[in-house]
Write a protein that holds these residues in place. Structure first.
Motif, PDB file in Angstrom:
ATOM      1  N   UNK A 643      37.848  56.129 153.848  1.00 15.27           N
ATOM      2  CA  UNK A 643      36.704  55.223 153.863  1.00 15.27           C
ATOM      3  C   UNK A 643      35.519  55.954 153.268  1.00 15.27           C
ATOM      4  N   UNK A 644      35.024  55.438 152.167  1.00 13.71           N
ATOM      5  CA  UNK A 644      33.885  56.109 151.554  1.00 13.71           C
ATOM      6  C   UNK A 644      33.378  55.344 150.358  1.00 13.71           C
ATOM      7  N   UNK A 645      32.231  55.768 149.858  1.00 17.20           N
ATOM      8  CA  UNK A 645      31.655  55.215 148.649  1.00 17.20           C
ATOM      9  C   UNK A 645      31.031  56.376 147.909  1.00 17.20           C
ATOM     10  N   UNK A 646      30.291  56.090 146.842  1.00 18.95           N
ATOM     11  CA  UNK A 646      29.701  57.202 146.109  1.00 18.95           C
ATOM     12  C   UNK A 646      28.341  57.597 146.669  1.00 18.95           C
ATOM     13  N   UNK A 647      27.973  57.016 147.814  1.00 11.39           N
ATOM     14  CA  UNK A 647      26.733  57.423 148.467  1.00 11.39           C
ATOM     15  C   UNK A 647      26.797  57.100 149.941  1.00 11.39           C
ATOM     16  N   UNK A 648      26.285  57.982 150.756  1.00 14.14           N
ATOM     17  CA  UNK A 648      26.400  57.786 152.201  1.00 14.14           C
ATOM     18  C   UNK A 648      25.491  56.680 152.724  1.00 14.14           C
ATOM     19  N   UNK A 649      24.612  56.110 151.876  1.00 15.73           N
ATOM     20  CA  UNK A 649      23.747  55.010 152.286  1.00 15.73           C
ATOM     21  C   UNK A 649      24.263  53.647 151.817  1.00 15.73           C
ATOM     22  N   UNK A 650      25.392  53.613 151.143  1.00 16.71           N
ATOM     23  CA  UNK A 650      25.925  52.359 150.628  1.00 16.71           C
ATOM     24  C   UNK A 650      26.416  51.467 151.767  1.00 16.71           C
ATOM     25  N   UNK A 651      26.342  50.151 151.542  1.00 17.05           N
ATOM     26  CA  UNK A 651      26.859  49.187 152.504  1.00 17.05           C
ATOM     27  C   UNK A 651      27.312  47.950 151.747  1.00 17.05           C
ATOM     28  N   UNK A 652      27.931  47.020 152.465  1.00 15.82           N
ATOM     29  CA  UNK A 652      28.518  45.841 151.845  1.00 15.82           C
ATOM     30  C   UNK A 652      27.589  44.635 151.941  1.00 15.82           C
ATOM     31  N   UNK A 653      27.681  43.756 150.944  1.00  4.82           N
ATOM     32  CA  UNK A 653      26.921  42.512 150.919  1.00  4.82           C
ATOM     33  C   UNK A 653      27.869  41.383 150.536  1.00  4.82           C
ATOM     34  N   UNK A 654      27.488  40.124 150.742  1.00  7.45           N
ATOM     35  CA  UNK A 654      28.350  39.021 150.294  1.00  7.45           C
ATOM     36  C   UNK A 654      28.632  39.056 148.796  1.00  7.45           C
ATOM     37  N   UNK A 655      27.697  39.568 148.001  1.00  5.11           N
ATOM     38  CA  UNK A 655      27.916  39.678 146.562  1.00  5.11           C
ATOM     39  C   UNK A 655      28.917  40.780 146.260  1.00  5.11           C
ATOM     40  N   UNK A 656      28.786  41.906 146.954  1.00  3.39           N
ATOM     41  CA  UNK A 656      29.675  43.056 146.757  1.00  3.39           C
ATOM     42  C   UNK A 656      30.283  43.467 148.100  1.00  3.39           C
ATOM     43  N   UNK A 657      31.252  42.714 148.598  1.00  4.03           N
ATOM     44  CA  UNK A 657      31.800  43.021 149.924  1.00  4.03           C
ATOM     45  C   UNK A 657      32.696  44.248 149.950  1.00  4.03           C
TER      46      UNK A 657
END
Length: 690
Positions: A643-657
């Motif tokens: 579980x990860x992304x390219x930044x520790x502050x990233x989160x999901x939105x309805x546009x980019x779930x």
């Protein structure tokens, strides 16, 4: 050794982890820079937002294999950092109720229910099941102590509003009631934890609720439940008496008045904490010039005929009240019929605290914008003992928890006065600083979550010390945990949705599982993240609270946030037998205020001898290469989920779930060993098979 005579010692233990970071917050408050280069841009307060698609800019945060664990299968490759797991014989079961969350009663379960149709959103049901939620707490924390459950049963158009939060005296429709909650439990294969109203309720009201939810059809309350369309009892094994009732919480309600008597026989409190004795034994308090409540979310008169106001903390001791309108005392009468339209009279229901004024024909109307206040004695109120006895009689199998989280409570109850569990609430981020960088916030939260084990150990030690033979049957139930929703880093108001929050949740659960906590409930399941809540704005449904949820809702647009995937990893990817794990040469993360190990791990096995491990890399920037050496050397294959992304502050939105989500990989072990590199700010689960 802890001495219970100092009632604040447990709070000092709880704050221990915070003290180490105070200097860092102060320095940053004076303008010390804490910029940090990360793959998604430069992190320095709000400057990061322009590079974050999850913050609604035009640059999409991506995720992919480059952010997942990588394996090196060459036999010569190794690392001086080693993760090892213990022997299977030392295993212990992980509680199936550690994967819980809180559910709130107002605004349709705060996004769970279609308020127009009254139906639960199908996607919320599916997502809750996908996460693996096993227990749900209702009707909330703060809102539970003003919640009268009978207002919220039956047909929607026949229900009565409930107060959301006494501090703002806001009434909202009771659309998501006990039966809607029961339907959610059944639909998601969960069990329930209900917090009964101690602040403004009674022991009999609580006992009746126990019967309504759990009694068979032959019981009169079961018959009422059946009449309302729900013949089968609900599975509610846990009940809490009040929410955060300890003195320092500020949630004292009727106990905030001047003490008149404690208990039914003017009990002499043998504790320095009067509020504790009131919680345990009940009592009577008095109030002067207290503003009354009106169901139109106002405390003022509006010239409506027969306008109704309520004393905050009924029942009212008969004859003790004086009701004022704009500072002038009016007169209580038994009936308004026949009195003059100018007569300053009112009706009073002592049990409910309901004050009714005239219509201008029989009794005077309250003037526009007039203040209605009251002097009165409040009580007699039931204490924990009365609640416990009546609720146990209603369902002997129910586990009844105290909400007074203090060592003094454990000492006062001793070895003879019964309670089944102690509700513990674990929150980090209690030091509020709008100048705190995200980097410092990240470090302080990880340090604080590591210290949750100290809090739990101190409470369990006190139970063992004072509860005697009963101690082995008294559990700690962590019915809320998270981060102070009003606290977030500078320029990051949506921090609670982030990957970094997922790291905190993962580590908190790891600590609780290692402490053998039988119940753990995240604050909270779902909220209005993607649209405004329909209800009146209050402290407890502010935008900051909305961010602090596993599922971003409401239902039609609900998405899983990173913390939800953490819950899924624990409930679906890890196994049920806990075994010891150890990390040698674990690098330290050092920051302004302290340090902590960069990696943490948890190892589990199933009954077939397969092993599953969770490894968390807390570093914001650095990948960490390790050698994984499981308990036996016959494992040949590994499946991984990162579980990860390219930044520790990233989160999901309805546009980019899918900004933050699992990346799955397979690989092989060499001679029963594995060399793996874990990316920054990541949570990885390894499943090892023979």
């Amino acid at each position: 050794m802890l001495r219970v005579h100092n009632k604040y010692i447990w709070q000092l233990i709880r704050l221990f982890s915070l003290l180490a970071i105070v200097s860092g917050f102060i320095l940053l408050g004076k303008g010390v820079s804490s910029a940090l280069s990360v793959s998604g841009g430069t992190l320095s307060g709000s400057a990061y937002l322009s590079n974050d698609r999850s913050a609604d800019s035009n640059t999409k945060v991506t995720y992919g294999n480059q952010n997942s664990v990588s394996f090196d299968n060459s036999s010569s490759n190794s690392s001086n950092i080693k993760i090892t797991s213990g022997e299977l014989s030392k295993s212990s079961k992980i509680s199936g109720l550690d994967f819980g969350a809180n559910e709130i009663w107002y605004d349709g379960g705060y996004g769970t229910q279609n308020i127009t149709t009254g139906q639960l959103y199908p996607n919320v049901i599916k997502q809750t099941k996908d996460i693996g939620i096993s227990i749900l707490r209702y009707p909330g924390g703060i809102p539970s102590d003003t919640y009268h459950w009978q207002n919220a049963i039956g047909k929607q158009n026949s229900r009565t509003d409930n107060v959301v939060y006494q501090g703002q005296n806001v009434f909202l429709p009771s659309n998501f009631g006990p039966d809607e909650f029961g339907n959610l439990l059944r639909s998601t294969n969960s069990v329930g934890d209900i917090t009964v109203n101690f602040g403004t309720g009674t022991a009999q009201e609580a006992a009746n609720w126990v019967q309504y939810m759990t009694a068979p059809i032959s019981n009169s309350w079961g018959q009422l439940r059946t009449k309302n369309g729900h013949p089968e009892p609900y599975n509610i094994p846990v009940w809490e008496i009040g929410n955060e009732t300890q003195s320092l919480s500020g949630e004292n309600y009727w106990r905030s008045g001047a003490v008149v008597s404690i208990g039914s026989n003017n009990y002499q409190c043998n504790s320095t904490d009067i509020h504790l004795c009131e919680y345990v034994y009940g009592g009577v308090t008095s109030f002067s010039n207290q503003k009354t409540l009106a169901t139109n979310n106002s405390t003022a008169g509006n010239r409506s005929p027969n306008q109704v106001f309520y004393a905050e903390y009924p029942p009212i001791v008969s004859g003790s009240q004086v009701v004022f309108v704009n500072g002038i005392a009016w007169v209580k009468v038994n009936s308004l019929a026949g009195v003059s339209g100018n007569s300053h009279d009112y009706l009073l229901d002592n049990i409910t605290g309901k004050i009714t004024f005239g219509d201008g024909v029989n009794g005077a109307i309250v003037p526009n914008n007039a203040t209605v206040s009251i002097n009165y004695r409040s009580g007699p109120h039931d204490g924990f003992i009365q609640y416990y006895n009546l609720m146990k009689a209603a369902d002997p199998k129910a586990k009844i928890c105290s909400a007074y989280e203090a060592i003094d409570f454990i000492q006062l109850m001793g070895s003879t006065t019964p309670y089944d569990c102690l509700a513990s609430h674990l929150y980090a981020g209690q030091i509020i600083s709008t100048n705190s960088s995200a980097s410092l916030f990240h470090n302080s939260l990880i340090q604080q979550s590591n210290n949750f084990g100290t809090v739990l150990k101190s409470e369990q030690s006190a139970i063992n010390q004072y509860a005697g033979k009963r101690a082995k049957d008294i559990n700690l139930a962590v019915t809320e945990y998270g981060v102070n929703a009003l606290t977030y880093p500078y320029g990051q108001p949506n921090y609670h949705r982030s990957q970094d929050m997922a790291l905190f949740v993962a580590n908190s659960l790891r600590v609780m599982i290692n402490a053998h906590i039988p119940i753990a409930e995240k604050h909270y399941l779902i909220s209005y993240q993607n649209s405004a809540a329909p209800g009146y704005k209050t402290y407890v449904n502010s935008s900051t609270f909305s961010n602090n949820a596993l599922i971003g809702g409401p239902g039609p647009n609900s998405i899983l946030q990173p913390s939800a995937y953490v819950m899924q990893a624990y409930s679906k990817l890890l196994y049920s037998n806990l075994v010891n794990s150890n990390i040698t040469n674990n690098p330290n993360t050092v920051f302004n205020g302290g340090s902590y190990p960069t990696l943490s791990s948890l190892a589990t096995t199933d009954n077939q001898g397969n092993e599953s491990m969770m490894i968390i890399n807390f570093s914001e920037q650095k990948s960490v290469k390790t050698q994984v050496q499981p308990s036996i050397n016959s494992y040949k294959t590994v499946k991984s989920w990162t579980l990860g992304s390219n930044n520790f502050l990233a989160y999901n939105t309805p546009i980019d779930p899918g900004v933050v989500g699992f990346v799955q990989k397979n690989s092989n072990l060499v001679n029963g060993k594995l060399v793996a590199t874990f990316p920054p700010s990541s949570i990885t689960v390894l499943q090892l098979s023979k």
